[in-house]
Design an enzyme around this catalytic site. Structure first.
Site, short mmCIF file in Angstrom:
data_model
loop_
_atom_site.label_atom_id
_atom_site.label_comp_id
_atom_site.label_asym_id
_atom_site.label_seq_id
_atom_site.Cartn_x
_atom_site.Cartn_y
_atom_site.Cartn_z
N TYR A 118 12.69 48.77 9.99
CA TYR A 118 12.63 48.71 11.46
C TYR A 118 12.34 50.12 11.97
CZ TYR A 118 13.83 46.59 15.96
OH TYR A 118 13.78 46.06 17.24
N ARG B 182 9.91 24.04 14.31
CA ARG B 182 9.60 23.53 12.96
C ARG B 182 10.14 22.12 12.82
NH1 ARG B 182 10.76 27.77 8.23
NH2 ARG B 182 12.76 28.14 9.26
#
Ligand code: NDP
Length: 353
Positions: free
Chosen positions: A55, A189
């Site tokens: 990150y 999904r």
């Protein structure tokens, strides 16, 4: 001195390998600090990425909580309660008041800390139905708000399409869009109990909810998108997942529309068909709330307070979160075990201290 506990790391890597519990005496706050007790800290995907070292925003490693080894306290978001107020701050704060973090990299996976006023944004706790809404206010609802309001000018009746619609950002976008008068096509999904999830998203204000498999059915989409939108423009795409789903979504956006990618949950790159660039002039953007906050601290504080009011009005509610309790008396091992179990679970966990 009070004894505090924190989840810390001294090098980047797999959370199970690099995280450890640090117990440390917390000094008395100074005249220009408040002492705080953390009530609840969420585990966000970016916290994990930060521990893994993938990150871009990294906390400094210091000796503050671990004299033996320079360390950073994990976690970026959290709700805290003020427990003590420094002499020079008595007009600003009072014990019992709630606050959230004014910036990132302050380490929220801990029980207690001393903070300066520029590190906190005070809340009005009467606005919140539970600690969950307050503890999860600064990352996901702020991101959803910025995506809807700051990428393209959206007007009442305009449509957007988003994937990862059941993510925390997605759920906040659905609820805020209903409030702003925007319409949404939401992609989730497929799963065995998909109708139940679809129903939940409809009950929060979604206009259309489809599965990723339905999205891939071009003939069905070409027939249905115009029926849903009734000639109104799909001006915005909000992409949490990237990969094939995002490519496919872009095909149903109107000419000149913009897709803003804010997450890459599929870990796949975004392939952009050239025809969408040339013939439809679709724009592809990214959005990173951490950067926006650091560049606009005053606007960020105002947004936190605006979202607090939307929560008070019942516009925004949390859903599908797991609150996991760690008693203050927990020893170092059970503190670590509870965090690690929560990190490795699917879905959004919030540690309650
Ligand atoms: P949540 O844990 O609430 O949601 C995760 C979402 O990703 C769910 O919709 C989940 O769907 C889906 N998902 C998980 N694994 C996969 C996979 N392998 N393939 C496809 N979909 C998957 O997360 P948040 O809402 O907190 O964050 C979502 C994303 O947004 C993260 O990538 C996060 O880093 C990013 N983010 C970015 C911000 C920014 O400023 N750019 C700010 C806030 C978040 P399912 O239920 O089907 O598993």
């Amino acid at each position: 001195k009070t004894l505090a506990k924190a989840m810390v790391f001294s090098e980047f890597g797999n959370p199970r390998d690099v995280l450890r519990t640090a117990s440390y005496p917390l000094p008395q706050h100074s005249d220009n600090e408040v002492s705080v007790r953390y009530l609840a800290s969420p585990i966000n995907p970016s916290d994990i990425n930060q521990i893994q070292g993938v990150y871009p925003s990294r906390p400094p490693f210091t000796h503050d909580v671990s004299p033996s080894k320079p360390s950073a306290v994990a976690g970026n978001e959290g709700l805290l309660e003020i427990t003590g107020v420094g002499k020079n701050l008595e007009k600003l704060y009072s014990p019992g008041q709630w606050a959230v973090m004014a910036s990132t990299n302050l380490g929220t996976w801990r029980t207690r800390n001393n903070l300066a006023p520029n590190q906190l944004i005070a809340l009005d706790k009467s606005a919140f139905p539970s600690i969950v809404e307050a503890a999860t206010l600064t990352v996901n609802p702020c991101t959803a708000y910025c995506l809807l309001k700051k990428i393209v000018p959206m007007e009442k009746g305009d449509w957007f399409i988003q994937d990862g619609a059941n993510s925390m950002v997605g759920l906040a976008a659905i609820q805020l869009a209903k409030h702003f008068g925007f319409n949404s096509i939401n992609v989730i999904r497929n799963r065995p109990d998909v109708d139940q999830l679809k129903q939940q998203l409809y009950s929060m204000g979604a206009n259309v909810v489809i599965t990723d498999e339905e999205l891939m059915n071009r003939a069905w989409m070409k027939e249905n998108v115009p029926k849903w939108t009734q000639g109104n423009k799909v001006k915005l795409g909000i992409d949490c997942i990237s990969g094939r789903v995002a490519t496919e979504m872009a095909k149903y956006m109107s000419e000149g529309a913009t897709m803003a990618t804010y997450g890459g949950m599929s870990r796949q790159p975004l392939a952009v068909p050239v025809s969408l660039l040339i013939f439809k002039n679709i724009h592809f953007h990214g959005f990173w709330v951490t950067k926006w906050k650091s560049e606009n601290p005053k606007e960020y504080e105002a947004l936190v307070l605006e979202i607090q009011e939307l929560i008070r009005e019942g516009v925004l509610r949390s859903a599908n979160t797991k609150l996991i309790d760690i008693p203050e008396s927990a020893d170092g091992k059970s503190f670590y075990d509870t965090f690690l179990d929560a990190i490795e679970q699917h879905g959004k966990s919030i540690i309650q201290f």
